[in-house]
Design a protein around this motif. Sequence first.
Motif, mmCIF file in Angstrom:
data_model
loop_
_atom_site.group_PDB
_atom_site.id
_atom_site.type_symbol
_atom_site.label_atom_id
_atom_site.label_comp_id
_atom_site.label_asym_id
_atom_site.label_seq_id
_atom_site.Cartn_x
_atom_site.Cartn_y
_atom_site.Cartn_z
ATOM 1 N N MET A 225 0.814 -1.212 0.000
ATOM 2 C CA MET A 225 0.000 0.000 0.000
ATOM 3 C C MET A 225 0.852 1.268 0.000
ATOM 4 S SD MET A 225 -2.803 -1.412 2.766
ATOM 5 C CE MET A 225 -3.284 0.221 3.341
ATOM 6 N N GLY A 226 2.169 1.098 0.071
ATOM 7 C CA GLY A 226 3.064 2.254 0.059
ATOM 8 C C GLY A 226 3.427 2.775 1.432
ATOM 9 N N ILE A 227 3.101 2.041 2.477
ATOM 10 C CA ILE A 227 3.432 2.463 3.837
ATOM 11 C C ILE A 227 4.870 2.051 4.144
ATOM 12 C CG2 ILE A 227 2.888 2.100 6.285
ATOM 13 C CD1 ILE A 227 -0.040 1.749 5.415
ATOM 14 N N PRO A 228 5.723 2.980 4.598
ATOM 15 C CA PRO A 228 7.133 2.664 4.872
ATOM 16 C C PRO A 228 7.270 1.541 5.899
ATOM 17 C CG PRO A 228 6.782 5.040 4.886
ATOM 18 C CD PRO A 228 5.422 4.402 4.846
ATOM 19 N N GLY A 229 8.373 0.823 5.832
ATOM 20 C CA GLY A 229 8.595 -0.332 6.688
ATOM 21 C C GLY A 229 8.564 -0.025 8.160
ATOM 22 N N ASN A 230 9.090 1.137 8.560
ATOM 23 C CA ASN A 230 9.107 1.454 9.991
ATOM 24 C C ASN A 230 7.702 1.660 10.545
ATOM 25 O OD1 ASN A 230 8.872 3.887 8.467
ATOM 26 N ND2 ASN A 230 9.587 5.094 10.203
ATOM 27 N N ARG A 231 6.791 2.151 9.694
ATOM 28 C CA ARG A 231 5.408 2.294 10.132
ATOM 29 C C ARG A 231 4.663 0.970 10.042
ATOM 30 N NH1 ARG A 231 3.522 6.765 6.223
ATOM 31 N NH2 ARG A 231 1.441 6.213 7.031
ATOM 32 N N ALA A 232 4.944 0.203 8.987
ATOM 33 C CA ALA A 232 4.292 -1.100 8.830
ATOM 34 C C ALA A 232 4.662 -2.047 9.965
ATOM 35 C CB ALA A 232 4.679 -1.715 7.490
ATOM 36 N N SER A 233 5.880 -1.923 10.485
ATOM 37 C CA SER A 233 6.324 -2.828 11.550
ATOM 38 C C SER A 233 5.633 -2.548 12.876
ATOM 39 C CB SER A 233 7.839 -2.728 11.733
ATOM 40 O OG SER A 233 8.216 -1.439 12.187
ATOM 41 N N SER A 234 4.898 -1.447 12.967
ATOM 42 C CA SER A 234 4.157 -1.141 14.198
ATOM 43 C C SER A 234 2.787 -1.816 14.232
ATOM 44 C CB SER A 234 3.963 0.376 14.339
ATOM 45 O OG SER A 234 2.974 0.850 13.426
ATOM 46 N N ALA A 235 2.388 -2.443 13.131
ATOM 47 C CA ALA A 235 1.005 -2.919 12.988
ATOM 48 C C ALA A 235 0.680 -4.087 13.912
ATOM 49 C CB ALA A 235 0.741 -3.321 11.539
ATOM 50 N N VAL A 236 -0.486 -4.015 14.518
ATOM 51 C CA VAL A 236 -1.081 -5.150 15.213
ATOM 52 C C VAL A 236 -2.490 -5.321 14.652
ATOM 53 C CG1 VAL A 236 0.239 -4.935 17.346
ATOM 54 C CG2 VAL A 236 -1.947 -3.752 17.133
ATOM 55 N N ARG A 237 -2.936 -6.568 14.635
ATOM 56 C CA ARG A 237 -4.246 -6.887 14.063
ATOM 57 C C ARG A 237 -5.162 -7.418 15.147
ATOM 58 N NH1 ARG A 237 -4.358 -11.953 10.232
ATOM 59 N NH2 ARG A 237 -4.219 -12.949 12.279
ATOM 60 N N LEU A 238 -6.333 -6.782 15.267
ATOM 61 C CA LEU A 238 -7.401 -7.309 16.104
ATOM 62 C C LEU A 238 -8.405 -7.970 15.165
ATOM 63 C CD1 LEU A 238 -8.137 -4.182 18.379
ATOM 64 C CD2 LEU A 238 -6.254 -5.822 18.546
ATOM 65 N N SER A 239 -8.808 -9.177 15.482
ATOM 66 C CA SER A 239 -9.811 -9.843 14.635
ATOM 67 C C SER A 239 -10.837 -10.526 15.529
ATOM 68 C CB SER A 239 -9.152 -10.843 13.683
ATOM 69 O OG SER A 239 -8.233 -11.691 14.339
ATOM 70 N N PHE A 240 -12.106 -10.354 15.178
ATOM 71 C CA PHE A 240 -13.215 -10.651 16.078
ATOM 72 C C PHE A 240 -14.063 -11.825 15.574
ATOM 73 C CE2 PHE A 240 -12.640 -6.009 15.396
ATOM 74 C CZ PHE A 240 -11.803 -5.786 16.478
ATOM 75 N N SER A 241 -14.836 -12.379 16.500
ATOM 76 C CA SER A 241 -15.747 -13.466 16.156
ATOM 77 C C SER A 241 -17.028 -13.332 16.971
ATOM 78 C CB SER A 241 -15.091 -14.823 16.434
ATOM 79 O OG SER A 241 -15.169 -15.147 17.809
ATOM 80 N N ARG A 242 -17.892 -14.301 16.816
ATOM 81 C CA ARG A 242 -19.177 -14.359 17.500
ATOM 82 C C ARG A 242 -19.029 -14.316 19.021
ATOM 83 N NH1 ARG A 242 -20.425 -19.542 19.256
ATOM 84 N NH2 ARG A 242 -22.649 -19.307 18.783
#
Length: 380
Positions: A338-355
């Motif tokens: 998506m064009g996001i620099p590596g230093n910013r991309a490395s900060s990512a955390v993912r929350l994923s939800f269910s029922r």
Amino acid sequence: MIYFDNAATTRPYPEVLATYTEIASKIWGNPSSLHRLGNQAHRFLEASRKQVADLLGKDPQEIVFTSGGTEADNWIIKGVAFEKQNFGRHILISAVEHPAVAESAQWLVGQGFEVEQIPVDKTGQVDLERFAAQIRPDTILVSVMAVNNEIGRIQPIPEMARILEAWPKVSLHVDAVQALGKLDVSLFLPERVDFASFSAHKFHGLRGAGFAYLKKGKRLSPLLTGGGQEGERRSTTENLAGIGAMAKALRLSMEEREFVQERLAAIKSSLLQELAKYEDVELFSDLDGHSDNILTFGIKGVRGEVLLHALEAYDIFVSTTSACSAKAGKPAGTLIAMGIPGNRASSAVRLSFSRENTMAQVEQFLTTFKLIYQQTRKVR
């Protein structure tokens, strides 16, 4: 405990566990055996196939059981390539594919195929104009995921399918692992789709079971040869208990999809609204054009695994990128595309939800996050 890592795997329905145990203890014959126990197992196998097909609005002959999404992706990518190599060797995949697709395609490069990536825009959506321009007379396969596993971006499968109407000899594969049970089937399995991949443990089934959709009349070179099971398309004794449990999980998840999605949309909306109030929080997911069950963000200057383990200390479980890439220490490949620099991309955390997630858990998460955010002040 708060489990916000459902894009990695979901907790099985209790009814699914009960179904697995019942099948494994009562219908334990080999479906390929000719005696009475084998016939009983074969009938149950075909009943499960019909249930899966009916739920998707497809023909039972178009459903082939696999060990999961990775096997289905590998088989379809490689199987189409070798089946159609005399017609061309050009393959298109999106720039944000799961490793099961991306690495299978990369393996094919060593076998003499040409693989080209379809770029995405700053939101992670496939660039439709570029895609249309990349199709060539020697293109044999297009592969794209329905819902991105890292940020939840929904890809425009119906629009891509319409573009391919002018190219009837090009096969279209959809990695629908993150879509089934979350989106309406028409959004990821329109008529033009030739192949699709699915995995049971993403919709409250059990690990080790999945299936591939193969449109009637479409051919694949087999990945597994041997006993000729699954109509000689996928040899190996079928995981009957896992398949029956998967059929049950699919029925339950599709029956409650609309109800659950309302809850997940409320959860995601609330979290997005609160996280946006933090000056050093960067949001990588949105509501518009994204699945309701995935929210990805980062704290500027704080690596994702640091936040992950800080939350884990409070019994809150999240992920950094995809579960398949996290242990390798790779930043979110989708964000890079998506064009996001590596230093910013490395900060990512993912929350994923269910029922199973609730607004009470959201409140507890936000209280804990506020504390952790304050503790990262010096790092930021």
